[in-house]
Design a protein around this motif. Structure first.
Motif, PDB file in Angstrom:
ATOM      1  N   GLN A 355     -39.709  15.777  48.663  1.00  0.00           N
ATOM      2  CA  GLN A 355     -38.452  16.530  48.544  1.00  0.00           C
ATOM      3  C   GLN A 355     -38.711  18.026  48.371  1.00  0.00           C
ATOM      4  O   GLN A 355     -37.830  18.777  47.968  1.00  0.00           O
ATOM      5  CB  GLN A 355     -37.638  16.010  47.345  1.00  0.00           C
ATOM      6  CG  GLN A 355     -36.988  14.650  47.557  1.00  0.00           C
ATOM      7  CD  GLN A 355     -38.009  13.523  47.594  1.00  0.00           C
ATOM      8  OE1 GLN A 355     -38.860  13.425  46.720  1.00  0.00           O
ATOM      9  NE2 GLN A 355     -37.929  12.687  48.616  1.00  0.00           N
ATOM     10  N   TRP A 356     -39.915  18.452  48.641  1.00  0.00           N
ATOM     11  CA  TRP A 356     -40.316  19.857  48.560  1.00  0.00           C
ATOM     12  C   TRP A 356     -40.304  20.395  47.129  1.00  0.00           C
ATOM     13  O   TRP A 356     -40.076  21.574  46.892  1.00  0.00           O
ATOM     14  CB  TRP A 356     -39.444  20.745  49.464  1.00  0.00           C
ATOM     15  CG  TRP A 356     -39.718  20.513  50.929  1.00  0.00           C
ATOM     16  CD1 TRP A 356     -39.241  19.491  51.683  1.00  0.00           C
ATOM     17  CD2 TRP A 356     -40.560  21.279  51.784  1.00  0.00           C
ATOM     18  NE1 TRP A 356     -39.720  19.568  52.965  1.00  0.00           N
ATOM     19  CE2 TRP A 356     -40.530  20.673  53.061  1.00  0.00           C
ATOM     20  CE3 TRP A 356     -41.318  22.426  51.615  1.00  0.00           C
ATOM     21  CZ2 TRP A 356     -41.244  21.158  54.152  1.00  0.00           C
ATOM     22  CZ3 TRP A 356     -42.020  22.921  52.701  1.00  0.00           C
ATOM     23  CH2 TRP A 356     -41.985  22.297  53.954  1.00  0.00           C
ATOM     24  N   ASN A 357     -40.573  19.512  46.183  1.00  0.00           N
ATOM     25  CA  ASN A 357     -40.778  19.950  44.807  1.00  0.00           C
ATOM     26  C   ASN A 357     -42.269  20.136  44.566  1.00  0.00           C
ATOM     27  O   ASN A 357     -43.088  19.324  45.031  1.00  0.00           O
ATOM     28  CB  ASN A 357     -40.234  18.909  43.815  1.00  0.00           C
ATOM     29  CG  ASN A 357     -38.743  18.731  43.946  1.00  0.00           C
ATOM     30  OD1 ASN A 357     -37.991  19.696  43.949  1.00  0.00           O
ATOM     31  ND2 ASN A 357     -38.298  17.478  44.064  1.00  0.00           N
ATOM     32  N   ILE A 358     -42.632  21.177  43.863  1.00  0.00           N
ATOM     33  CA  ILE A 358     -44.043  21.486  43.643  1.00  0.00           C
ATOM     34  C   ILE A 358     -44.672  20.471  42.689  1.00  0.00           C
ATOM     35  O   ILE A 358     -44.147  20.203  41.608  1.00  0.00           O
ATOM     36  CB  ILE A 358     -44.205  22.907  43.079  1.00  0.00           C
ATOM     37  CG1 ILE A 358     -43.692  23.938  44.084  1.00  0.00           C
ATOM     38  CG2 ILE A 358     -45.670  23.191  42.735  1.00  0.00           C
ATOM     39  CD1 ILE A 358     -43.638  25.361  43.541  1.00  0.00           C
ATOM     40  N   ILE A 359     -45.811  19.912  43.109  1.00  0.00           N
ATOM     41  CA  ILE A 359     -46.591  19.028  42.239  1.00  0.00           C
ATOM     42  C   ILE A 359     -47.713  19.825  41.591  1.00  0.00           C
ATOM     43  O   ILE A 359     -47.858  19.829  40.376  1.00  0.00           O
ATOM     44  CB  ILE A 359     -47.188  17.844  43.033  1.00  0.00           C
ATOM     45  CG1 ILE A 359     -46.078  17.014  43.679  1.00  0.00           C
ATOM     46  CG2 ILE A 359     -48.050  16.977  42.114  1.00  0.00           C
ATOM     47  CD1 ILE A 359     -46.597  15.920  44.587  1.00  0.00           C
ATOM     48  N   VAL A 360     -48.504  20.512  42.420  1.00  0.00           N
ATOM     49  CA  VAL A 360     -49.578  21.377  41.910  1.00  0.00           C
ATOM     50  C   VAL A 360     -49.581  22.672  42.719  1.00  0.00           C
ATOM     51  O   VAL A 360     -49.768  22.635  43.937  1.00  0.00           O
ATOM     52  CB  VAL A 360     -50.967  20.715  42.013  1.00  0.00           C
ATOM     53  CG1 VAL A 360     -52.023  21.619  41.363  1.00  0.00           C
ATOM     54  CG2 VAL A 360     -50.982  19.338  41.361  1.00  0.00           C
ATOM     55  N   PRO A 361     -49.362  23.823  42.087  1.00  0.00           N
ATOM     56  CA  PRO A 361     -49.439  25.098  42.823  1.00  0.00           C
ATOM     57  C   PRO A 361     -50.868  25.587  42.914  1.00  0.00           C
ATOM     58  O   PRO A 361     -51.684  25.361  42.018  1.00  0.00           O
ATOM     59  CB  PRO A 361     -48.598  26.034  41.948  1.00  0.00           C
ATOM     60  CG  PRO A 361     -48.790  25.495  40.559  1.00  0.00           C
ATOM     61  CD  PRO A 361     -48.926  24.005  40.697  1.00  0.00           C
ATOM     62  N   LYS A 362     -51.197  26.222  44.008  1.00  0.00           N
ATOM     63  CA  LYS A 362     -52.515  26.845  44.198  1.00  0.00           C
ATOM     64  C   LYS A 362     -53.652  25.911  43.780  1.00  0.00           C
ATOM     65  O   LYS A 362     -54.453  26.215  42.911  1.00  0.00           O
ATOM     66  CB  LYS A 362     -52.594  28.170  43.433  1.00  0.00           C
ATOM     67  CG  LYS A 362     -51.658  29.236  43.981  1.00  0.00           C
ATOM     68  CD  LYS A 362     -51.941  30.605  43.411  1.00  0.00           C
ATOM     69  CE  LYS A 362     -51.103  31.677  44.088  1.00  0.00           C
ATOM     70  NZ  LYS A 362     -51.384  33.036  43.618  1.00  0.00           N
ATOM     71  N   ILE A 363     -53.687  24.773  44.429  1.00  0.00           N
ATOM     72  CA  ILE A 363     -54.674  23.749  44.110  1.00  0.00           C
ATOM     73  C   ILE A 363     -55.970  23.982  44.880  1.00  0.00           C
ATOM     74  O   ILE A 363     -55.940  24.287  46.071  1.00  0.00           O
ATOM     75  CB  ILE A 363     -54.090  22.346  44.422  1.00  0.00           C
ATOM     76  CG1 ILE A 363     -55.090  21.249  44.080  1.00  0.00           C
ATOM     77  CG2 ILE A 363     -53.661  22.253  45.883  1.00  0.00           C
ATOM     78  CD1 ILE A 363     -54.516  19.853  44.236  1.00  0.00           C
ATOM     79  N   PRO A 364     -57.135  23.872  44.237  1.00  0.00           N
ATOM     80  CA  PRO A 364     -58.411  24.011  44.959  1.00  0.00           C
ATOM     81  C   PRO A 364     -58.575  22.866  45.961  1.00  0.00           C
ATOM     82  O   PRO A 364     -58.199  21.721  45.677  1.00  0.00           O
ATOM     83  CB  PRO A 364     -59.466  23.922  43.848  1.00  0.00           C
ATOM     84  CG  PRO A 364     -58.730  24.222  42.581  1.00  0.00           C
ATOM     85  CD  PRO A 364     -57.342  23.706  42.795  1.00  0.00           C
ATOM     86  N   LEU A 365     -59.153  23.151  47.102  1.00  0.00           N
ATOM     87  CA  LEU A 365     -59.322  22.124  48.128  1.00  0.00           C
ATOM     88  C   LEU A 365     -60.180  20.973  47.612  1.00  0.00           C
ATOM     89  O   LEU A 365     -59.940  19.808  47.948  1.00  0.00           O
ATOM     90  CB  LEU A 365     -59.953  22.731  49.384  1.00  0.00           C
ATOM     91  CG  LEU A 365     -60.134  21.776  50.573  1.00  0.00           C
ATOM     92  CD1 LEU A 365     -58.789  21.247  51.046  1.00  0.00           C
ATOM     93  CD2 LEU A 365     -60.867  22.468  51.712  1.00  0.00           C
ATOM     94  N   LYS A 366     -61.163  21.276  46.760  1.00  0.00           N
ATOM     95  CA  LYS A 366     -62.080  20.230  46.291  1.00  0.00           C
ATOM     96  C   LYS A 366     -61.375  19.189  45.418  1.00  0.00           C
ATOM     97  O   LYS A 366     -61.869  18.067  45.277  1.00  0.00           O
ATOM     98  CB  LYS A 366     -63.255  20.839  45.526  1.00  0.00           C
ATOM     99  CG  LYS A 366     -62.894  21.509  44.221  1.00  0.00           C
ATOM    100  CD  LYS A 366     -64.130  22.069  43.533  1.00  0.00           C
ATOM    101  CE  LYS A 366     -63.784  22.714  42.193  1.00  0.00           C
ATOM    102  NZ  LYS A 366     -64.983  23.265  41.516  1.00  0.00           N
ATOM    103  N   THR A 367     -60.232  19.543  44.835  1.00  0.00           N
ATOM    104  CA  THR A 367     -59.494  18.585  43.995  1.00  0.00           C
ATOM    105  C   THR A 367     -58.268  18.020  44.710  1.00  0.00           C
ATOM    106  O   THR A 367     -57.552  17.208  44.138  1.00  0.00           O
ATOM    107  CB  THR A 367     -59.047  19.241  42.676  1.00  0.00           C
ATOM    108  OG1 THR A 367     -58.124  20.291  42.957  1.00  0.00           O
ATOM    109  CG2 THR A 367     -60.234  19.803  41.918  1.00  0.00           C
ATOM    110  N   LEU A 368     -58.062  18.434  45.949  1.00  0.00           N
ATOM    111  CA  LEU A 368     -56.853  18.019  46.674  1.00  0.00           C
ATOM    112  C   LEU A 368     -56.815  16.507  46.886  1.00  0.00           C
ATOM    113  O   LEU A 368     -55.800  15.850  46.623  1.00  0.00           O
ATOM    114  CB  LEU A 368     -56.788  18.751  48.014  1.00  0.00           C
ATOM    115  CG  LEU A 368     -55.503  18.575  48.829  1.00  0.00           C
ATOM    116  CD1 LEU A 368     -54.294  18.999  48.022  1.00  0.00           C
ATOM    117  CD2 LEU A 368     -55.587  19.386  50.114  1.00  0.00           C
ATOM    118  N   GLU A 369     -57.921  15.930  47.355  1.00  0.00           N
ATOM    119  CA  GLU A 369     -57.966  14.491  47.600  1.00  0.00           C
ATOM    120  C   GLU A 369     -57.713  13.714  46.308  1.00  0.00           C
ATOM    121  O   GLU A 369     -56.995  12.708  46.299  1.00  0.00           O
ATOM    122  CB  GLU A 369     -59.311  14.092  48.198  1.00  0.00           C
ATOM    123  CG  GLU A 369     -59.402  12.618  48.543  1.00  0.00           C
ATOM    124  CD  GLU A 369     -60.716  12.235  49.209  1.00  0.00           C
ATOM    125  OE1 GLU A 369     -60.911  11.032  49.492  1.00  0.00           O
ATOM    126  OE2 GLU A 369     -61.550  13.139  49.450  1.00  0.00           O
TER     127      GLU A 369
END
Length: 379
Positions: A355-369
């Motif tokens: 729904q386009w609500n922010i879960i994590v802003p400016k997240i590092p790619l290494k922690t994305l998965e």
């Protein structure tokens, strides 16, 4: 007619007699047999350095140039504990440094006549005393992740990242508490905004913006104060749970991007540029993520280019074989997308729900998965 000459002569004499800033250092680190003491600019250029022998070092008087902030570090030749350098303020005078060989990750005791350094020492020492164990654990986990990145199993890597996030969150809370105590002792500190700018305020912008508003008018209007105040005023609109700003731009086929066309459980927004090699290299990791069934079917990746020329953007898309959703308004750094999402560096990633609500802003790619898998497990 003689007065101008007399005045000019006086000015020349005054200029010639102006005292130049010099610094000298002496240090004591009991238990450190061999190591190195260094002072570097904030740009990481070494200014002064000396070997430490049998826990002692000394640097005789040296020309400083312009007083200001520098980085100080003490390292042990026998081991690397992975700690970061410490910020110091140097001006004319003598600096005495004291530290402990088994606690080089802690801010050293610095004795000088500098009032600014006195405030820096007060805050960082206070923060150290309140977070010694937390700080040590962060150093250990980061070192473990760096040294064993190819040896750790996926589960072990995930467990370390979880622990790291827990300690980093705890560190933010401790630093906020320490900073509030610092302000009680130095309520009119003009460098308080500078100290605040060095903390992990992005992890909790709501708390830190409230702290910023309590600073003295002089601190808020300082160069650091204006910069961090502007950042925080934007960031409080980009915290977890807030509705993400609308993306503006067109897809490569010239059609206006429609957010309503996205119908997946999660959304990853990737801000990048064709001329940024790092962000383009990271797209290989995005491809690997999309290749996973659990992610590719449930997560929508949207890459938002901050390029200003169409051919740069479209050529990069073809060369890198980027097949997921691509958007750009071709306004470069002046793009409303960059302003609305407070993009200060690229690549930058945002993780949103469907729904386009922010879960994590400016997240590092290494922690994305890791964040994606954790969210999908719960939802």
């Amino acid at each position: 007619m003689k007065f101008p000459c007399i005045i000019l002569l006086g000015l020349l004499v005054a200029a010639g007699c102006k005292k130049q800033a010099n610094v000298e250092f002496s240090g004591s680190i009991p238990g450190l047999n061999a190591g190195v003491f260094t002072i570097k600019t904030l740009g990481d250029s070494t200014v002064y350095g000396e070997n430490i022998k049998d826990g002692k070092f000394a640097i005789p008087q040296k020309h400083l140039g312009r007083p200001g902030y520098f980085k100080l570090n003490i390292t042990d030749d026998a081991k690397n504990d992975g700690h970061n350098p410490f910020e110091v303020y140097l001006e004319d005078g003598k600096y005495t440094i004291e530290a402990k060989a088994d606690e080089l990750y802690k801010y050293p005791k610095i004795t000088s006549t500098s009032k600014i350094q006195e405030q820096l020492s007060m805050f960082y020492t206070l923060a150290d005393n309140m977070s010694a164990e937390t700080q040590l654990q962060i150093v250990k986990i980061n070192k473990n992740l760096t040294d064993n990145v190819n040896k750790l199993s996926p589960d072990a890597y995930t467990a370390l990242l979880t622990k790291l996030q827990e300690y980093q969150s705890k560190m933010r809370d401790v630093n906020a508490t320490a900073f509030k105590q610092f302000l009680k002792q130095y309520p009119q500190s003009e460098i308080s905004a500078h100290i605040l700018s060095k903390l992990d305020y992005e992890g909790d912008p709501v708390t830190y913006y409230a702290i910023f508003k309590s600073l003295s008018p002089a601190a808020q209007s300082s160069e650091d104060g204006q910069e961090i105040g502007d950042k925080l005023s934007h960031m409080i609109k980009l915290v977890a749970g807030k509705q993400a700003p609308v993306l503006e731009g067109k897809t490569p086929d010239g059609k206006t991007f429609d957010p309503k066309s996205v119908h997946k459980k999660m959304i990853v927004i990737d801000f990048w540029k064709a001329g940024n090699a790092f962000s383009r290299k990271n797209h290989d990791q995005v491809k690997s993520l999309l290749a996973q069934d659990g992610i590719g079917k449930k997560v929508e990746f949207i890459s938002v280019s901050l390029d200003s020329k169409s051919d740069w953007w479209t050529t990069a898309l073809k060369d890198d074989k980027l097949t997921w959703t691509q958007v750009s308004d071709l306004k470069g750094n002046d793009s409303p997308n960059a302003a609305n999402y407070n993009i200060t560096e690229i690549p930058t990633y945002y993780l949103l729900d469907g729904q386009w609500n922010i879960i994590v802003p400016k997240i590092p790619l290494k922690t994305l998965e890791f964040e994606i898998s954790q969210y999908l497990k719960k939802h």
